[in-house]
Design a protein around this motif. Sequence first.
Motif, short mmCIF file in Angstrom:
data_model
loop_
_atom_site.label_atom_id
_atom_site.label_comp_id
_atom_site.label_asym_id
_atom_site.label_seq_id
_atom_site.Cartn_x
_atom_site.Cartn_y
_atom_site.Cartn_z
N VAL A 240 -136.14 36.47 -4.76
CA VAL A 240 -134.91 37.15 -5.15
C VAL A 240 -133.80 36.11 -5.18
CG1 VAL A 240 -133.27 38.96 -4.60
CG2 VAL A 240 -135.68 39.31 -4.11
N ILE A 241 -133.23 35.90 -6.36
CA ILE A 241 -132.22 34.85 -6.56
C ILE A 241 -130.95 35.50 -7.10
CG2 ILE A 241 -131.68 32.67 -7.69
CD1 ILE A 241 -134.74 32.30 -8.04
N MET A 242 -129.85 35.29 -6.41
CA MET A 242 -128.56 35.81 -6.88
C MET A 242 -127.62 34.64 -7.15
SD MET A 242 -125.91 38.57 -5.18
CE MET A 242 -125.39 37.51 -3.83
N THR A 243 -127.06 34.63 -8.35
CA THR A 243 -126.09 33.60 -8.74
C THR A 243 -124.76 34.27 -9.01
OG1 THR A 243 -127.88 32.32 -9.75
CG2 THR A 243 -125.63 31.70 -10.33
N VAL A 244 -123.69 33.78 -8.37
CA VAL A 244 -122.37 34.40 -8.52
C VAL A 244 -121.34 33.34 -8.90
CG1 VAL A 244 -122.80 36.30 -6.92
CG2 VAL A 244 -121.98 34.14 -6.02
N THR A 245 -120.40 33.76 -9.75
CA THR A 245 -119.26 32.91 -10.11
C THR A 245 -118.00 33.76 -10.00
OG1 THR A 245 -120.65 31.69 -11.68
CG2 THR A 245 -118.27 31.38 -11.86
N PRO A 246 -117.33 33.72 -8.85
CA PRO A 246 -116.10 34.51 -8.69
C PRO A 246 -114.87 33.68 -9.03
CG PRO A 246 -116.84 33.69 -6.55
CD PRO A 246 -117.78 33.12 -7.58
N THR A 247 -113.93 34.30 -9.73
CA THR A 247 -112.68 33.63 -10.08
C THR A 247 -111.52 34.54 -9.70
OG1 THR A 247 -113.76 32.53 -11.95
CG2 THR A 247 -111.35 32.55 -11.92
N VAL A 248 -110.60 34.02 -8.91
CA VAL A 248 -109.43 34.80 -8.51
C VAL A 248 -108.41 34.80 -9.65
CG1 VAL A 248 -107.56 35.03 -6.84
CG2 VAL A 248 -109.81 34.25 -6.08
N VAL A 249 -108.08 35.98 -10.13
CA VAL A 249 -107.12 36.14 -11.23
C VAL A 249 -105.81 36.65 -10.63
CG1 VAL A 249 -106.66 37.28 -13.42
CG2 VAL A 249 -109.01 36.70 -12.79
N GLU A 250 -104.72 35.96 -10.95
CA GLU A 250 -103.42 36.32 -10.39
C GLU A 250 -102.44 36.69 -11.50
OE1 GLU A 250 -102.30 33.87 -6.69
OE2 GLU A 250 -103.54 32.48 -7.85
N ASP A 251 -101.68 37.74 -11.26
CA ASP A 251 -100.62 38.18 -12.18
C ASP A 251 -99.43 38.60 -11.33
OD1 ASP A 251 -99.04 39.06 -14.21
OD2 ASP A 251 -100.23 40.83 -14.70
N GLY A 252 -98.55 37.64 -11.12
CA GLY A 252 -97.44 37.91 -10.21
C GLY A 252 -97.95 38.06 -8.79
N GLU A 253 -97.67 39.20 -8.19
CA GLU A 253 -98.15 39.47 -6.84
C GLU A 253 -99.52 40.15 -6.85
OE1 GLU A 253 -95.22 41.71 -4.80
OE2 GLU A 253 -93.73 40.10 -4.79
#
Length: 395
Positions: free
Chosen positions: A243-256
């Motif tokens: 079982v292989i899990m690949t993740v790419t998380p990106t924090v998206v910011e719009d003002g606060e």
Amino acid sequence: MMNKKIFILLVLLFFSGSLCAQLAEDEISYQELISLNQDTPFSDAINALEIMSSQFEGKKIINISSFSGVIGIPIKETYWKNALYLITKYNDLTIEDLPGSYIIKDPIAVEEEKPEITPDTKQVKISSIFFKADKSVLNNIGIDWSTLFDGKVVASVNFQGSGVSRDIFNATAATKLESGDISIDINTLFSILESHQKGTIIARPSLIVISGKTGQIQVGQDFSVKKKDEAGNITDEFFQTGVIMTVTPTVVEDGEKEAIHLIASVQKSSATPGELSTIVNKSESTTEVLLYDGEETVIGGLYDTDETVTRVGIPILKDLPWWIFGIRYIAGSKRYETNVREMIVIIKAEISKPVDERRKTAQSTQQQIQEHRIQNQETQELFKTDEDYNDKKNK
């Protein structure tokens, strides 16, 4: 794009003419010339050129590129080596001239400029649960995974049944809804399924990934396939299974506002070695979602089938050897059972505290320790002063 291709074609034809003029001085034979239609498949063109390369130069042409289209350029009575370079250059491929072969490769990718990582760079904590359960049981319970919120899911449980359904409906962690459905904590749900041997938690892996980077979790093992290179050396090429899990998380910011753009892929695979080759059974699911800090998402649809054969009938007699009058065939029979199991992957994404906040917390702890040490020293000095005063008084 078309103008660019025409420009490249004219340049290549110009250099081709120059090369042919130079090679004419070396008295190239007619047999070394080749003509190809522009609609000729690339693989067919390379096969034809390899025959000529082996005949006139004793070299192989090895194509390890991913290109599978047509050559796209007309070749008319051109020296075979010039034709090889023209075709590869026109299709943006690279060619490496080795002592015993020509290697055709994909173009070297230009690495994108990596974003600068600073102490303020966001990090995301990925927590997950890998759970496998009988598909028929999940269908009977009627779980709607799209309702997953704050660690709970809604299920349309048939409480008139027995076993799993009744226990889920009567669970203390379950909340009865007006619609007649229930909302139940996923940990309680998994515990009930495990207690009835209808499911099991495979793993609870977690990791922290820098925003925009890729992280991977593997629950399984690697296997190798032996390959022979051009020099005849045997090497091992390794592949991942399990079982292989690949993740790419990106924090998206719009003002606060902050959100997590998550690309997640889950793969379940197993390898079956054979006499001639290794068979890899694989199922894969991919999702791309936008989550708020602490929200969960579910990946499902990864199935595997277990086929079991059991012998049923009269005890002892059904297991007798066949040569005892064939009693085993009269007293027993084989039962074939097929069990389909589904793997559910629950992923939770949380934005980690910035480095500065963690550093301040660590400094605060250090300051507390330092203050505690100072207080201890003051106390010891106080007692020491009292002892000196008592000694002087006694004297």
